[in-house]
Design a protein around this motif. Structure first.
Motif, mmCIF file in Angstrom:
data_model
loop_
_atom_site.group_PDB
_atom_site.id
_atom_site.type_symbol
_atom_site.label_atom_id
_atom_site.label_comp_id
_atom_site.label_asym_id
_atom_site.label_seq_id
_atom_site.Cartn_x
_atom_site.Cartn_y
_atom_site.Cartn_z
ATOM 1 N N GLU A 32 0.835 -1.192 0.000
ATOM 2 C CA GLU A 32 0.000 0.000 0.000
ATOM 3 C C GLU A 32 0.876 1.251 0.000
ATOM 4 O O GLU A 32 1.855 1.332 0.740
ATOM 5 N N GLY A 33 0.498 2.213 -0.822
ATOM 6 C CA GLY A 33 1.197 3.486 -0.834
ATOM 7 C C GLY A 33 2.477 3.510 -1.643
ATOM 8 O O GLY A 33 3.112 4.558 -1.752
ATOM 9 N N GLU A 34 2.872 2.379 -2.224
ATOM 10 C CA GLU A 34 4.121 2.312 -2.990
ATOM 11 C C GLU A 34 3.882 2.488 -4.484
ATOM 12 O O GLU A 34 2.852 2.075 -5.013
ATOM 13 N N THR A 35 4.884 3.070 -5.135
ATOM 14 C CA THR A 35 4.898 3.173 -6.595
ATOM 15 C C THR A 35 6.142 2.464 -7.104
ATOM 16 O O THR A 35 7.255 2.789 -6.694
ATOM 17 N N HIS A 36 5.937 1.471 -7.955
ATOM 18 C CA HIS A 36 7.051 0.731 -8.532
ATOM 19 C C HIS A 36 7.136 0.991 -10.030
ATOM 20 O O HIS A 36 6.128 1.310 -10.673
ATOM 21 N N VAL A 37 8.346 0.837 -10.558
ATOM 22 C CA VAL A 37 8.602 1.040 -11.984
ATOM 23 C C VAL A 37 9.129 -0.257 -12.584
ATOM 24 O O VAL A 37 9.974 -0.928 -11.977
ATOM 25 N N LEU A 38 8.626 -0.595 -13.768
ATOM 26 C CA LEU A 38 9.074 -1.792 -14.467
ATOM 27 C C LEU A 38 9.773 -1.387 -15.754
ATOM 28 O O LEU A 38 9.197 -0.712 -16.611
ATOM 29 N N LEU A 39 11.035 -1.789 -15.859
ATOM 30 C CA LEU A 39 11.861 -1.484 -17.027
ATOM 31 C C LEU A 39 12.274 -2.791 -17.707
ATOM 32 O O LEU A 39 12.143 -3.865 -17.130
ATOM 33 N N GLN A 192 0.254 13.275 -2.858
ATOM 34 C CA GLN A 192 0.028 14.536 -2.160
ATOM 35 C C GLN A 192 -0.137 14.328 -0.663
ATOM 36 O O GLN A 192 -0.178 15.289 0.110
ATOM 37 N N LYS A 193 -0.230 13.052 -0.242
ATOM 38 C CA LYS A 193 -0.388 12.722 1.166
ATOM 39 C C LYS A 193 0.964 12.375 1.794
ATOM 40 O O LYS A 193 1.919 12.045 1.083
ATOM 41 N N LYS A 194 1.027 12.404 3.105
ATOM 42 C CA LYS A 194 2.232 11.993 3.804
ATOM 43 C C LYS A 194 2.428 10.486 3.605
ATOM 44 O O LYS A 194 1.444 9.739 3.471
ATOM 45 N N PRO A 195 3.694 10.004 3.574
ATOM 46 C CA PRO A 195 3.953 8.581 3.304
ATOM 47 C C PRO A 195 3.118 7.615 4.130
ATOM 48 O O PRO A 195 2.593 6.632 3.601
ATOM 49 N N GLY A 196 2.947 7.891 5.419
ATOM 50 C CA GLY A 196 2.203 6.982 6.272
ATOM 51 C C GLY A 196 0.703 6.974 6.013
ATOM 52 O O GLY A 196 -0.010 6.088 6.493
ATOM 53 N N GLN A 197 0.218 7.960 5.232
ATOM 54 C CA GLN A 197 -1.215 8.058 4.947
ATOM 55 C C GLN A 197 -1.569 7.571 3.549
ATOM 56 O O GLN A 197 -2.741 7.549 3.179
#
Length: 262
Positions: A32-39, A192-197
């Motif tokens: 949750e809350g993570e953004t991953h990139v696939l190359l 736009q939210k804090k990491p924990g949110q």
């Protein structure tokens, strides 16, 4: 103590397309809350992974599993997966004759054709430079590259998915549109939210990594020959690729140096 929740988990995924083995045991975990990139180079299996997660019928899961929000969705169809909270922005989405952008947005907002778009969506349309005339056009018919991308993002903003996959969001788009798109991508990814949110997560497929100048990612993965060859900090992975191409990722996977993680 707060526990990290894994939103998407791909376990030992082996996939064939028309009898040809494309994915050879992919492992991927996005919290949750993570953004991953696939190359990865052309033909590595990026689009196959993307469409298998979506549940497209011709992508045959030979073994392994796909879990979303703790539930095994490997055998669910695409509609069921979308209803669970998975969204997608295609690189080249099809044109839809007879369906206007406006009516598609109403459908995604749970409205009837005679209803007005919510004020929030009207404001987003203005922000993404969509006039009333544009909204009454058939979806993607005669759209420019930038219009297609902006329309895809607008649809996702109406859908509000928990997890979004973006296929080459920076492909064929000028700098002005990339910056505009990135601003809304960051909204879709709770940046736009804090990491924990942050609760919403995403996976971006990109060749050049240009979109990462505007969207901060937590981890990058390189897909080679149907497996995740290496993973790490996006800036470091991209820098290695720029210096050595994808050869360094092949060497990393072959030497078993421990940089390959999911």
């Amino acid at each position: 103590m707060e526990v990290d929740i894994v939103l998407l988990e791909v376990k030992d995924l082996v996939v064939e397309v028309e009898g040809k083995r494309v994915l050879n045991g992919v492992n991927l975990s996005i919290k949750e809350g993570e953004t991953h990139v696939l190359l990865g180079p052309n033909g590595a299996g990026k689009s196959t992974l993307f469409l298998t997660i979506l549940g497209f019928p011709k992508y045959d899961v030979v073994s392994g599993s796909i879990l979303f929000n703790g539930e095994d969705i490997t055998d669910l169809n695409t509609t069921e997966r979308v209803q669970k909270g998975i969204g997608v922005s295609f690189q080249n989405p099809p044109a839809v004759r007879g369906v206007s952008v406006r009516n598609l947005l109403k459908f995604e907002c749970g409205l009837e054709p005679e209803d007005e778009l919510p004020l929030e969506m009207q404001e987003l349309c203005k922000k993404l430079k969509f006039s009333d005339e544009f909204l009454d056009r058939d979806v993607n018919r005669g759209f420019s590259g930038g219009e297609v991308k902006r329309s895809e993002i607008l649809q996702l903003l109406a859908q509000k998915p928990l997890f979004t996959m973006f296929d080459e969001p920076d492909s064929g788009v000028d700098i002005e549109n990339v910056e505009l798109l990135a601003e809304e991508l960051n909204v879709l990814l709770d940046k736009q939210k804090k990491p924990g949110q942050r609760r919403r997560a995403g996976l971006l497929i990109t060749h050049l990594g240009y979109i990462l100048n505007f969207v901060n990612a937590d981890k990058a993965h390189v897909l080679m020959n149907g497996v995740i060859a290496c993973s790490g900090a996006p800036d470091e992975v991209l820098e290695d690729i720029r210096k050595e191409g994808f050869k360094g990722c092949v060497d990393c996977a072959q030497c078993g140096s421990g940089c390959s993680e999911s």
